[in-house]
Write a protein that holds these residues in place. Sequence first.
Motif, PDB file in Angstrom:
ATOM      1  N   TYR A  80       0.838  -1.203   0.000  1.00 32.71           N
ATOM      2  CA  TYR A  80       0.000   0.000   0.000  1.00 32.71           C
ATOM      3  C   TYR A  80       0.874   1.254   0.000  1.00 32.71           C
ATOM      4  O   TYR A  80       0.666   2.172  -0.788  1.00 32.71           O
ATOM      5  CB  TYR A  80      -0.938  -0.012   1.204  1.00 32.71           C
ATOM      6  N   GLY A  81       1.870   1.281   0.879  1.00 30.80           N
ATOM      7  CA  GLY A  81       2.767   2.429   0.945  1.00 30.80           C
ATOM      8  C   GLY A  81       3.532   2.632  -0.354  1.00 30.80           C
ATOM      9  O   GLY A  81       3.641   3.760  -0.859  1.00 30.80           O
ATOM     10  N   TYR A  82       4.054   1.539  -0.901  1.00 26.94           N
ATOM     11  CA  TYR A  82       4.783   1.628  -2.172  1.00 26.94           C
ATOM     12  C   TYR A  82       3.875   2.155  -3.280  1.00 26.94           C
ATOM     13  O   TYR A  82       4.258   3.041  -4.041  1.00 26.94           O
ATOM     14  CB  TYR A  82       5.346   0.258  -2.565  1.00 26.94           C
ATOM     15  N   ARG A  83       2.662   1.600  -3.353  1.00 29.40           N
ATOM     16  CA  ARG A  83       1.720   1.998  -4.413  1.00 29.40           C
ATOM     17  C   ARG A  83       1.357   3.469  -4.296  1.00 29.40           C
ATOM     18  O   ARG A  83       1.272   4.181  -5.301  1.00 29.40           O
ATOM     19  CB  ARG A  83       0.466   1.128  -4.341  1.00 29.40           C
ATOM     20  N   ARG A  84       1.151   3.945  -3.068  1.00 32.94           N
ATOM     21  CA  ARG A  84       0.812   5.356  -2.875  1.00 32.94           C
ATOM     22  C   ARG A  84       1.953   6.270  -3.321  1.00 32.94           C
ATOM     23  O   ARG A  84       1.702   7.342  -3.861  1.00 32.94           O
ATOM     24  CB  ARG A  84       0.474   5.637  -1.411  1.00 32.94           C
ATOM     25  N   LEU A  85       3.192   5.849  -3.100  1.00 34.11           N
ATOM     26  CA  LEU A  85       4.342   6.649  -3.530  1.00 34.11           C
ATOM     27  C   LEU A  85       4.587   6.512  -5.030  1.00 34.11           C
ATOM     28  O   LEU A  85       4.794   7.508  -5.728  1.00 34.11           O
ATOM     29  CB  LEU A  85       5.597   6.242  -2.764  1.00 34.11           C
ATOM     30  N   ARG A  86       4.595   5.291  -5.525  1.00 35.03           N
ATOM     31  CA  ARG A  86       4.904   5.035  -6.927  1.00 35.03           C
ATOM     32  C   ARG A  86       3.868   5.627  -7.871  1.00 35.03           C
ATOM     33  O   ARG A  86       4.182   6.119  -8.947  1.00 35.03           O
ATOM     34  CB  ARG A  86       5.014   3.512  -7.142  1.00 35.03           C
ATOM     35  N   PHE A  87       2.604   5.587  -7.469  1.00 35.11           N
ATOM     36  CA  PHE A  87       1.518   6.073  -8.320  1.00 35.11           C
ATOM     37  C   PHE A  87       0.827   7.279  -7.689  1.00 35.11           C
ATOM     38  O   PHE A  87      -0.389   7.403  -7.736  1.00 35.11           O
ATOM     39  CB  PHE A  87       0.514   4.936  -8.582  1.00 35.11           C
ATOM     40  N   ARG A  88       1.628   8.174  -7.130  1.00 34.41           N
ATOM     41  CA  ARG A  88       1.054   9.339  -6.449  1.00 34.41           C
ATOM     42  C   ARG A  88       0.346  10.282  -7.420  1.00 34.41           C
ATOM     43  O   ARG A  88      -0.417  11.131  -7.004  1.00 34.41           O
ATOM     44  CB  ARG A  88       2.095  10.060  -5.613  1.00 34.41           C
ATOM     45  N   HIS A  89       0.584  10.130  -8.720  1.00 37.67           N
ATOM     46  CA  HIS A  89      -0.090  10.966  -9.706  1.00 37.67           C
ATOM     47  C   HIS A  89      -1.539  10.537  -9.939  1.00 37.67           C
ATOM     48  O   HIS A  89      -2.268  11.208 -10.657  1.00 37.67           O
ATOM     49  CB  HIS A  89       0.694  10.980 -11.024  1.00 37.67           C
ATOM     50  N   TYR A  90      -1.980   9.435  -9.314  1.00 34.85           N
ATOM     51  CA  TYR A  90      -3.380   8.991  -9.387  1.00 34.85           C
ATOM     52  C   TYR A  90      -4.070   9.240  -8.057  1.00 34.85           C
ATOM     53  O   TYR A  90      -3.441   9.221  -6.999  1.00 34.85           O
ATOM     54  CB  TYR A  90      -3.467   7.487  -9.692  1.00 34.85           C
ATOM     55  N   ARG A  91      -5.379   9.421  -8.136  1.00 40.57           N
ATOM     56  CA  ARG A  91      -6.184   9.514  -6.916  1.00 40.57           C
ATOM     57  C   ARG A  91      -6.317   8.110  -6.353  1.00 40.57           C
ATOM     58  O   ARG A  91      -6.538   7.156  -7.089  1.00 40.57           O
ATOM     59  CB  ARG A  91      -7.569  10.072  -7.249  1.00 40.57           C
TER      60      ARG A  91
END
Length: 120
Positions: A80-91
């Motif tokens: 979850y943390g990785y995804r939030r950082l890696r794809f921070r350009h998405y809501r």
Amino acid sequence: GRRRGRGPCGRRCARLERGGGLPPDLLRYTRILTGLWVLFFATMACISLGLALWASAETWSVFTNLIGYLLVAAFFVGEYGYRRLRFRHYRHAGFVDFLRRIPGYRLGAGPPHERPADGG
């Protein structure tokens, strides 16, 4: 075979979180993530089997009934943390929003607006 409209659980959850389809980079990520989950659970199964064969029942039990669950939780939180950082350009939907979408989502069929007309 796989039914039309079905996909790996990770992809279905990602579609549910986003409320629809996935952009190509997220679709690719869900494929990789599915492979990582398979590898993770295969490793967990091998460790559990090894402990069952060569360790004490107590050691196997602690791993199976405590450590294994903690590792699954750590994998979820880390991803979850990785995804939030890696794809921070998405809501990203919050956990509560994700839970609110579940009742309108038929497991495996996708969000209501993406289901085939024949009910899929």
